[in-house]
Every structure is written in structure tokens, then in C-alpha cells.
Design a protein around this motif. Structure first.
Motif, PDB file in Angstrom:
ATOM      1  N   PHE A  53     -16.185 112.465  83.191  1.00 50.60           N
ATOM      2  CA  PHE A  53     -15.108 113.399  82.855  1.00 50.60           C
ATOM      3  C   PHE A  53     -13.777 112.954  83.454  1.00 50.60           C
ATOM      4  O   PHE A  53     -12.769 112.886  82.763  1.00 50.60           O
ATOM      5  CB  PHE A  53     -15.456 114.811  83.336  1.00 50.60           C
ATOM      6  CG  PHE A  53     -14.317 115.775  83.234  1.00 50.60           C
ATOM      7  CD1 PHE A  53     -13.879 116.225  82.008  1.00 50.60           C
ATOM      8  CD2 PHE A  53     -13.669 116.222  84.380  1.00 50.60           C
ATOM      9  CE1 PHE A  53     -12.803 117.109  81.912  1.00 50.60           C
ATOM     10  CE2 PHE A  53     -12.600 117.099  84.297  1.00 50.60           C
ATOM     11  CZ  PHE A  53     -12.172 117.544  83.050  1.00 50.60           C
ATOM     12  N   THR A  54     -13.764 112.632  84.749  1.00 51.65           N
ATOM     13  CA  THR A  54     -12.507 112.247  85.384  1.00 51.65           C
ATOM     14  C   THR A  54     -11.975 110.930  84.813  1.00 51.65           C
ATOM     15  O   THR A  54     -10.765 110.762  84.678  1.00 51.65           O
ATOM     16  CB  THR A  54     -12.628 112.170  86.917  1.00 51.65           C
ATOM     17  OG1 THR A  54     -13.667 111.257  87.274  1.00 51.65           O
ATOM     18  CG2 THR A  54     -12.921 113.536  87.517  1.00 51.65           C
ATOM     19  N   ALA A  55     -12.852 110.005  84.458  1.00 49.64           N
ATOM     20  CA  ALA A  55     -12.409 108.754  83.837  1.00 49.64           C
ATOM     21  C   ALA A  55     -11.771 109.038  82.478  1.00 49.64           C
ATOM     22  O   ALA A  55     -10.746 108.436  82.125  1.00 49.64           O
ATOM     23  CB  ALA A  55     -13.584 107.792  83.681  1.00 49.64           C
ATOM     24  N   ALA A  56     -12.344 109.957  81.712  1.00 55.45           N
ATOM     25  CA  ALA A  56     -11.787 110.317  80.409  1.00 55.45           C
ATOM     26  C   ALA A  56     -10.419 110.974  80.557  1.00 55.45           C
ATOM     27  O   ALA A  56      -9.496 110.698  79.781  1.00 55.45           O
ATOM     28  CB  ALA A  56     -12.751 111.246  79.662  1.00 55.45           C
ATOM     29  N   VAL A  57     -10.264 111.831  81.558  1.00 51.73           N
ATOM     30  CA  VAL A  57      -8.961 112.465  81.807  1.00 51.73           C
ATOM     31  C   VAL A  57      -7.928 111.406  82.158  1.00 51.73           C
ATOM     32  O   VAL A  57      -6.826 111.376  81.602  1.00 51.73           O
ATOM     33  CB  VAL A  57      -9.055 113.524  82.934  1.00 51.73           C
ATOM     34  CG1 VAL A  57      -7.677 113.985  83.371  1.00 51.73           C
ATOM     35  CG2 VAL A  57      -9.896 114.706  82.474  1.00 51.73           C
ATOM     36  N   LYS A  58      -8.273 110.509  83.066  1.00 53.79           N
ATOM     37  CA  LYS A  58      -7.342 109.466  83.503  1.00 53.79           C
ATOM     38  C   LYS A  58      -6.951 108.522  82.378  1.00 53.79           C
ATOM     39  O   LYS A  58      -5.839 108.000  82.361  1.00 53.79           O
ATOM     40  CB  LYS A  58      -7.945 108.679  84.669  1.00 53.79           C
ATOM     41  CG  LYS A  58      -8.025 109.476  85.943  1.00 53.79           C
ATOM     42  CD  LYS A  58      -8.723 108.689  87.043  1.00 53.79           C
ATOM     43  CE  LYS A  58      -8.894 109.535  88.277  1.00 53.79           C
ATOM     44  NZ  LYS A  58      -9.639 108.816  89.334  1.00 53.79           N
ATOM     45  N   SER A  59      -7.855 108.295  81.430  1.00 53.74           N
ATOM     46  CA  SER A  59      -7.564 107.373  80.328  1.00 53.74           C
ATOM     47  C   SER A  59      -6.793 108.036  79.195  1.00 53.74           C
ATOM     48  O   SER A  59      -6.435 107.383  78.220  1.00 53.74           O
ATOM     49  CB  SER A  59      -8.855 106.764  79.785  1.00 53.74           C
ATOM     50  OG  SER A  59      -9.590 107.733  79.042  1.00 53.74           O
TER      51      SER A  59
END
Length: 65
Positions: A53-59
Motif C-alpha cells: 500500500f505505501t509503495a503504491a501511494v509513493k508511486s
């Protein structure tokens, strides 16, 4: 949820204002998320789910506009 979430170290975003905040805490290998207005309503995620989830937000996968 049977665990006592009062004993956890809850973190808020530094941009949180007005008392409407998402709070996050770790409990073992789980990541717990709650709304500061309703602290009894806790959602639980695995570390892998939270990392995805956090990787998707950051990307930029989510549009927050």
C-alpha cells in the motif's frame, strides 16, 4: 480485535490537523490503522500488505486530488 490497542505506540502524520487523523501502530508482524475520531475501529494488515500500500501511494498509483 482482542489485543489492547491502548498500550501501542500510535503515530500520526505530521500534516495531521483538526483532530481528523489516521493513526498507525505496529503490533508484532501486523500493522494497525485507525481513525483518531473512532479509535476503537481498528483495521489490521500484514506487513506485506502495508508495504504494498505505501509503495503504491509513493508511486502515485492513487489520485488524491
Amino acid at each position: 480485535m482482542s489485543r489492547n490497542t491502548q498500550e501501542l505506540s500510535w503515530r500520526r502524520a505530521t500534516k495531521c490537523s483538526g483532530g481528523t487523523c489516521v493513526e498507525v501502530a505496529r503490533s508484532g508482524d501486523k500493522v494497525l490503522v485507525r481513525d483518531s475520531k473512532s479509535p476503537e475501529a481498528v483495521q489490521e494488515y500484514t506487513s506485506a500488505e502495508w508495504s504494498a500500500f505505501t509503495a503504491a501511494v509513493k508511486s502515485g498509483e492513487f489520485d488524491f486530488t
